[in-house]
Design a protein around this motif. Structure first.
Motif, short mmCIF file in Angstrom:
data_model
loop_
_atom_site.label_atom_id
_atom_site.label_comp_id
_atom_site.label_asym_id
_atom_site.label_seq_id
_atom_site.Cartn_x
_atom_site.Cartn_y
_atom_site.Cartn_z
N UNK A 115 0.83 -1.08 -0.02
CA UNK A 115 -0.05 0.14 0.01
C UNK A 115 0.83 1.26 -0.10
N UNK A 116 1.75 1.18 0.78
CA UNK A 116 2.89 2.34 0.91
C UNK A 116 3.49 2.56 -0.41
N UNK A 117 3.66 1.56 -1.24
CA UNK A 117 4.48 1.51 -2.33
C UNK A 117 3.59 2.05 -3.53
N UNK A 118 2.18 1.69 -3.43
CA UNK A 118 1.33 2.08 -4.37
C UNK A 118 1.03 3.70 -4.22
N UNK A 119 0.97 4.26 -2.91
CA UNK A 119 1.10 5.56 -2.57
C UNK A 119 2.07 6.26 -3.07
N UNK A 120 3.39 5.94 -2.92
CA UNK A 120 4.60 6.47 -3.29
C UNK A 120 4.55 6.78 -4.59
N UNK A 121 4.00 5.51 -5.67
CA UNK A 121 4.17 5.74 -6.94
C UNK A 121 3.10 6.43 -7.64
N UNK A 122 2.10 6.81 -6.80
CA UNK A 122 0.81 7.83 -7.16
C UNK A 122 1.26 8.96 -7.57
N UNK A 123 0.70 9.56 -8.78
CA UNK A 123 0.94 10.87 -9.08
C UNK A 123 0.37 11.92 -7.84
N UNK A 124 -0.67 11.37 -7.11
CA UNK A 124 -1.38 12.25 -6.30
C UNK A 124 -0.66 11.98 -4.65
N UNK A 125 0.26 11.49 -4.67
CA UNK A 125 0.82 11.02 -3.13
C UNK A 125 0.77 12.05 -2.17
N UNK A 126 0.75 13.45 -2.60
CA UNK A 126 0.98 14.47 -1.70
C UNK A 126 -0.58 14.53 -1.20
#
Length: 1388
Positions: free
Chosen positions: A768-779
């Protein structure tokens, strides 16, 4: 349906909703109530020394129900051993009142005193002592139970806490009155935006309720007790000694007739009755006769106002409070501790299994019987869990000796419980595998217990408990097995073992019956029948995992044991995926070919997506080998495969001429298409879609016969696809949903619940953390990242803590726990600090040298602990450098609060801290001392007993809400609330959600007072059942604030919103989307200068989380424009309203009603600015104030804005909804014209409702049946996709997740979408589904009362300074939804 709901104030339940009678429409699924049965009638109660009074009785009550109701009345309490008589005849306890001849309204029923037995006399004393032990305000905290703060909050004179800078309880009490008169309702400093102060003292304000008065100086068993033999033969049960407040000592005798004074003294035994001493049937009557002071205080106790049941009754299960009383010493002594009445009940060992199975075997033919069965199950399970908690403390504390001689796996018997840690197996992963096996066993028992319609297959009462780092599994004692179990040479069948790998070949009627039950259970759980090779070489057919055993008990019941591997294996973490040669499948060629390049070849196996291993790093090994898929994931995956199946069938039919041609042709094209689709998706059947899973695939040491080779290969493929489904679908869907929800998880518990509802195990937190990090909306997802990192940190720390406690002696527990917390939260904490601190304190107390420096736990440093935590996190969650080098890294990089981490740790480990403010950044002194550790409570996980009929009524209400039928939904919800009251007295999480939804529906119907009353109860239930600082409690407080303001209670509304903000600041911090919702509400309610600070902070948060063009941001822009208008700053108002207009135009288009009204409001601001400027130039600034006043919002305007900001009512997404409806009607008319069908005038849609339906003026769309969900807003794929645009542009208040239909775990409140099909948008539910553009509903929904395009103001009109802007034709409908236009259509 013939069942009748029997409502009333007694007999195990209460009439929870009094205003209206419940008369539900007929139908198979409707729960009907017969009016005659529900009508109470008065009877007069006399006798037994009580003052005559009147009781409202119901005809369906049993006599024993009426008696239990009487015993709970203040006029009768604490009397016991009574019976009822009518016209001199004793009434049968099991007779219904309506069947008794001569019993009618106004009849006189007499209470008759029955003789005591030794047992009933002790029960009477226990009841009297319980009454005299009047609970004080701190009792719940002392017992580790979550308290209810609402009553204290309502009666407080200042918002939340009377102390802006709380330092100590003493200062709080001293300054309370002074502060309350000086603040004038202004929020304290620590609640203002930007404040970093987090005072714990404000979380649990001091109650205004006084401590319980002293009724007696002492009450205990006499030194002459027990009675000698000759006195027993004369009827003496026991002797009691009492010391009154006047200082007089008396000895009392208990006998069959009651209680009387005897002549015994401390030195002389004389059991004869004292002169002029009456024999009183009630113990307190005798005390009143002896002591005038007791009589006076007891009269005051009896006349005190009675607490509501939800506040007075004990909760079924223990809800831990991680904060205890601020003072560690007792403020009053326990006068009744030496009576022995508490120990008497514990001396009787219950048969938990027999009690539970007897409750399960109760009849279920009628609704009344089902209610009695559900209540009995809940009561038995609740008592079982309480016994488990007590047993765990006794076992771990060393008060119980093991019954076996195995020091590695000791087993204990205590109070009818069998408790053990379980055997450690290297094949399962050692200690971690043992803990996981215990947890999976509990989940397996829950799964088999929840199966509907499966009577005859039983599981043992089960619970697991964590206490002082030890996990114990507790079960009721299994009944003896049928057959000669003493004969060692007996066959397994003769010993009662009918099913399992070791059962052997056998044939009997009992075995056939058991196999039929297991086959039915396997179908419900989607398990495949398969064959395995036993150790003796025999092939054994199984419906379960290889460990399960089916037994025939001596009681004649079938029992299923060892179900910890009932669910399919998770192929992402199975060693067999990396080394497939270990799995015996009969295909050795495939095994050899996979040895060459494991990392690459494993991903090329059938079922894995392309480049799966290189992209995700899966499959991989895990610290234990019991990784199983969750049942929610299995259901979601089956639903996903069914969508693929229908798509494949459609494609095949299109290739062969289309559906109509294939359906009408007399050839095999349709059958071939279905067969091809079944083979493509992996159906276990080649003629119908059917997904089954083999729980033994990928399990080590299990062999399958060669004939099972094809089936095993198919199962391996399906399990790989299911495992990849988590990474490729479920986690991205969860991330996408959190991106558009302002009600994302607030703490670890809500994050866990949200993930579990999508079938995502917590071992995927790293992914899940990896998916958030790779998301363009991670902020925009930083709050989810923060919660995930915090959950990983706390879970790893808990595993280290469990090992840490094993080397700590009992006298050093407080010092060891405080030392561990200091090492965990204070950077570079050294053991010398705690050692010196303990030495100084012990010298002052005269205890010598204090803590020995040689103990291993005292030598632990912060750096060592941090390394252990990071190592565990890397092994479990595959994150190596995310946690950094210390706790400050978590604070600086992720915004985590140390206080939030401390709360999470305490809730997960059972540690209770003293209520005070902790300075966790102080490096010069240990922030947590041994005196701050008050207790370690057992943390229990138990089986959840269902409330079937209440949940059915609840879901029927949700379906009615989806259709827009508010009146029908209101009746269903009242029915559900009543049923919850009958089963669990409303003290249940589902009852809390039901009350919350009922309050929303009542509010939208215009019943503000009813909504407030119901919401008050919802808050109390949430505080007591879920926790005083649970995320659901935060949301319930916010909703209560809206209803309180609607009722004119502005001060209470401010307190509720401030309380919600304080809790959320403690739980998560200020950087959360829901803080923006609370700040918007506070900005509307507060009248001080802080209003602007709250509104600006809400705008800042919404912009940072959702972007400048999101609906949340647009609403904040408009509120800020309104506030600046009221201040006369028209330039800023125009700037903010332009931003709002831009967002509305981007979301809805220029022609949407919302955009037009925003443009009109901007025009109004511009005209006012020009007018003010012209006036200032001509006449100076004298008229400025007058102009500003006309732009100030009215109370009705503020209320409408609160309703919209909190999500109780919604804004429609797009005018394309209306366009779709028009096209739908045109196509339907054209089709009808071709067929020659006469259409009725007016719109006709799939969700059509007859005109005149009170709950909705016109028809609305009907969505897919919603199922319950948890805390995080999640989506549910609907069966049909509709062109509803911009679903992300909705405001979510209780955006909790949903599961696939029919199998959801009921957690927190969720939104419901009733705007499913094309309709004249009536009461539309919030739709959280952005990806699929789905209208499927989420339970506990948010309701969107729409406003018509012509006849009622839109949201932008509401917030305009002039309330009568727009056409002003709107009016409130009967059901509380805004008025409709001529054609009945409504739109916001």
């Amino acid at each position: 349906m013939k069942d009748k709901v029997r409502r009333g104030g007694g007999g195990g339940g209460r009439n929870q909703v009094k205003p209206d009678a419940i008369n539900l429409p007929g139908g198979d699924d409707a729960v009907g109530i017969k009016g005659d049965d529900n009508t109470p009638f008065p009877v007069k109660i006399q006798g037994a020394g009580v003052e005559p009074f009147e009781l409202q009785a119901h005809g369906f009550w049993l006599v024993q129900d009426a008696l239990m109701t009487l015993l709970s009345r203040n006029e009768v309490h604490p009397r016991t051993s009574l019976s009822l008589s009518l016209a001199g005849a004793i009434l049968d306890p099991l007779a219904e009142l309506q069947t008794i001849k001569g019993l009618k309204a106004g009849a006189i029923i007499r209470l008759v005193e029955e003789p005591y037995t030794s047992h009933t006399a002790r029960l009477h004393l226990a009841r009297a002592v319980e009454l005299l032990r009047a609970s004080g305000p701190q009792d719940a905290l002392r017992e580790g139970r979550s308290p209810s703060i609402l009553e204290t909050l309502i009666h407080a004179q200042t918002p939340d806490s009377s102390l802006p800078n709380v330092k100590s309880l003493k200062r709080s009490l001293i300054n309370a009155k002074a502060e309350s008169t000086n603040q004038d309702g202004a929020p304290p400093e620590y609640l203002l935006p930007g404040s970093s102060e987090r005072p714990l003292m404000a979380l649990l304000p001091h109650s205004s309720q006084p401590e319980a008065p002293s009724y007696l100086r002492d009450l205990s068993l006499s030194c002459w007790n027990p009675p000698p033999g000759h006195r027993k033969m004369q009827g003496d049960f026991m002797y009691i000694t009492m010391l009154t407040t006047e200082g007089r000592r008396y000895d009392i005798t208990s006998c069959p007739k009651g209680f009387f004074l005897n002549r015994s003294t401390e030195d002389v035994f004389d059991p004869r009755p004292a002169q002029s001493s009456p024999v009183c049937h009630c113990f307190t009557d005798l005390l009143c006769h002896i002591s005038p002071a007791f009589k006076q205080t007891f009269t005051t106790l009896k006349n005190r106002p009675q607490q509501p049941p939800v506040e007075a009754m004990p909760t079924p299960y223990h809800t831990l409070s991680w904060l205890g009383p601020p003072c560690t010493s007792r403020s009053h002594k326990n006068t009744f501790s030496r009576m022995g009445v508490d120990e008497q009940a514990a001396s009787q060992v219950p048969d938990w299994n027999e009690e539970l199975q007897a409750a399960r075997d109760l009849p279920q033919g009628s609704l009344e019987e089902r209610l009695q069965r559900d209540k009995a199950l809940l009561q038995v399970n609740s008592a079982f869990v309480r016994a488990v908690m007590q047993g765990a403390e006794n076992v771990v504390d060393g008060f119980v000796e093991p019954v076996n001689g195995n020091p590695e796996d000791p087993a204990f018997l205590w109070s009818g419980l069998f408790m053990s840690q379980g055997a450690t197996s290297a094949a399962f992963g050692g200690e971690r595998g043992r803990r996981v096996a215990q947890r999976l066993e509990l989940k397996g028992v829950q799964a088999y217990s929840d199966l509907d319609g499966l009577q005859g297959l039983h599981t043992l009462p089960t619970a697991i408990v964590d206490y002082r780092g030890v996990r114990l599994s507790a079960q009721g004692l299994a009944p003896g097995l049928q057959g000669p179990s003493q004969d060692q040479e007996a066959t397994p069948a003769s010993r009662g073992l009918l099913y399992g790998v070791n059962a052997g070949p056998q044939e009997s009627p009992h075995r056939r019956r058991l196999l039929a039950l297991l086959a039915h259970a396997a179908k419900s759980l989607s398990l495949q029948r398969h064959v395995v090779v036993a150790s003796n070489g025999h092939q054994v057919p199984l419906f379960t995992s290889v460990d399960a055993q089916g037994l025939l008990g001596a009681d004649g019941r079938f029992y299923l044991l060892d179900v910890f591997r009932s669910f399919p294996a998770d192929a992402n973490f199975c060693p067999e995926v990396e080394t497939p040669n270990q799995t015996v499948t009969g295909d050795e060629e495939s095994s050899k070919s996979c040895k060459e390049d494991e990392g690459q070849k494993s991903c090329e196996k059938e079922g894995w997506p392309e480049n799966y291993h290189s992209n995700c790093g899966l499959p991989k090994s895990f610290p234990h080998s019991l990784c199983r898929l969750r049942l929610e994931l299995v259901q979601a995956f089956i639903q996903h495969k069914h969508c693929q199946f229908t798509e494949h069938v459609r494609e095949k039919l299109d290739e062969n001429g289309g559906f109509e041609e294939c359906a009408t042709a007399c050839d095999s094209r349709s059958t071939d298409a279905v067969r091809a689709a079944c083979k493509e998706v992996g159906s276990v059947s080649d003629i119908i879609f059917e997904m089954r899973f083999n729980p033994n695939v990928f399990s080590p040491g299990i062999s399958f016969p060669p004939g099972e080779n094809a089936s095993t290969k198919l199962q391996e493929r399906l399990l790989r696809e299911a495992a990849a489904f988590i990474i490729t679908h479920q986690i991205p869907a969860f991330v996408q949903c959190c991106l558009h929800s302002n009600e994302a998880p607030m703490d670890g518990a809500s994050l866990k619940q949200a993930l579990h509802q999508r079938g995502i195990n917590l071992r995927y937190l790293g992914h899940l953390i990896k998916a958030i990090t790779q998301s363009e909306h991670k902020e925009h997802l930083r709050h989810i990242m923060r919660s995930a990192i915090g959950e990983i940190f706390i879970r790893s720390a808990r595993r280290v803590f469990n090992v840490f406690l094993q080397g700590v002696d009992v006298p050093c527990l407080s010092a060891a726990v405080s030392h561990f917390l200091c090492c965990l939260l204070v950077p570079h904490f050294m053991p010398a600090q705690v050692g010196e601190e303990s030495k100084k304190k012990s010298r002052r107390r005269g205890r010598g040298a204090g803590v020995s420096e040689n103990t291993p736990w005292s030598m632990l440093t912060g750096a060592e602990l941090w390394n252990l935590v990071c190592q565990d996190a890397a092994e479990t969650y595959d994150i190596s450098d995310r946690l950094g080098s210390g706790p400050n890294h978590l604070v600086e990089h992720y915004g985590l609060q140390k206080l939030s981490l401390l709360r999470e740790f305490c809730l997960k480990t059972g540690v209770q801290l003293r209520l005070r403010d902790y300075s966790l950044d102080n490096l010069n002194k240990a922030p947590i001392s041994p005196d701050d550790i008050l207790h370690i409570f057992p943390v229990v996980k138990q089986i959840q007993m269902p409330t079937v009929d209440a949940l059915k009524a609840y879901r029927a209400a949700q379906n009615s809400i989806q259709k827009g039928l508010l009146d029908q939904a209101h009746e269903h919800l009242k029915e559900a609330v009543y049923l919850f009251g009958r089963v669990c007295d409303d003290l249940h999480a589902e009852a809390c959600f039901c009350h919350g939804l009922l309050a929303k529906v009542a509010y939208l119907q215009g019943k503000t007072a009813e909504a407030r009353s119901i919401q008050l109860k919802a808050v109390v239930i949430s505080e007591r059942v879920l926790g005083f600082d649970h995320p659901n409690t935060i949301q319930q407080y916010a909703l209560l604030g809206v209803y309180a303001y609607a009722g004119g209670e502005t001060t209470l509304a401010q307190k509720c919103f401030l309380r919600a903000r304080l809790l959320l600041l403690t739980v998560h911090g200020e950087d959360h989307p829901y803080i923006a919702t609370l700040d918007s509400c506070l900005g509307l309610l507060l009248t001080e200068d802080q209003t602007g600070r709250f509104l600006k902070n809400a705008l800042r948060l919404n912009t940072s989380f959702f972007g400048p063009t999101d609906l949340h941001t647009a609403l904040s822009q408009h509120l800020l424009a309104q506030w600046t208008c009221s201040k006369g700053d028209y330039r800023s108002a125009m700037t903010h309203e332009k931003e709002a207009l831009t967002a509305f135009t981007s979301l809805f288009g220029e022609d949407h009603q919302q955009s037009r009204c925003s443009k009109e409001f901007l025009s109004t601001i511009t005209k006012q600015a020009v007018k003010v400027e012209r006036t200032l130039r001509q006449a100076g600034g004298d008229s400025t104030e007058q102009t500003v006043e006309c732009l100030s919002p009215t109370s009705d305007t503020i209320l409408e804005q609160l309703v919209l900001v909190t999500g109780i009512r919604r804004i429609t997404q797009s005018d394309r909804f209306q366009e779709y409806k028009q096209k739908h009607l045109e196509r339907k008319a054209a089709a009808a014209k071709e067929l020659g069908i006469q259409l009725t005038t007016g719109p006709a849609t799939s969700g059509f409702v007859r005109e005149g339906e009170k709950s909705l003026e016109e028809e609305t769309g009907c969505g897919k049946e919603a199922e319950d969900g948890g805390n995080s807003a999640t989506e549910n794929n609907s069966e049909q996709e509709l062109p509803v645009e911009d679903t992300s542009a909705t405001v979510s208040v209780n955006g909790h997740g949903v599961e696939p239909a029919g199998k959801s775990k009921h957690g927190e409140e969720t939104d419901v979408d009733s705007g499913r099909a094309a309709s004249d948008a009536g009461v539309e539910m919030a739709n959280e589904n952005d990806e699929m553009k789905s209208g499927s509903g989420e339970e506990n929904g948010e309701i969107n009362g729409d406003v018509d395009n012509k006849g009622k103001r839109s949201w932008a009109d509401v917030v305009t300074s002039k309330p009568t802007i727009a056409n002003g034709k709107g009016s409130k409908a009967v059901n509380g939804v805004d008025g409709v236009a001529d054609n009945g259509a409504t739109e916001e």
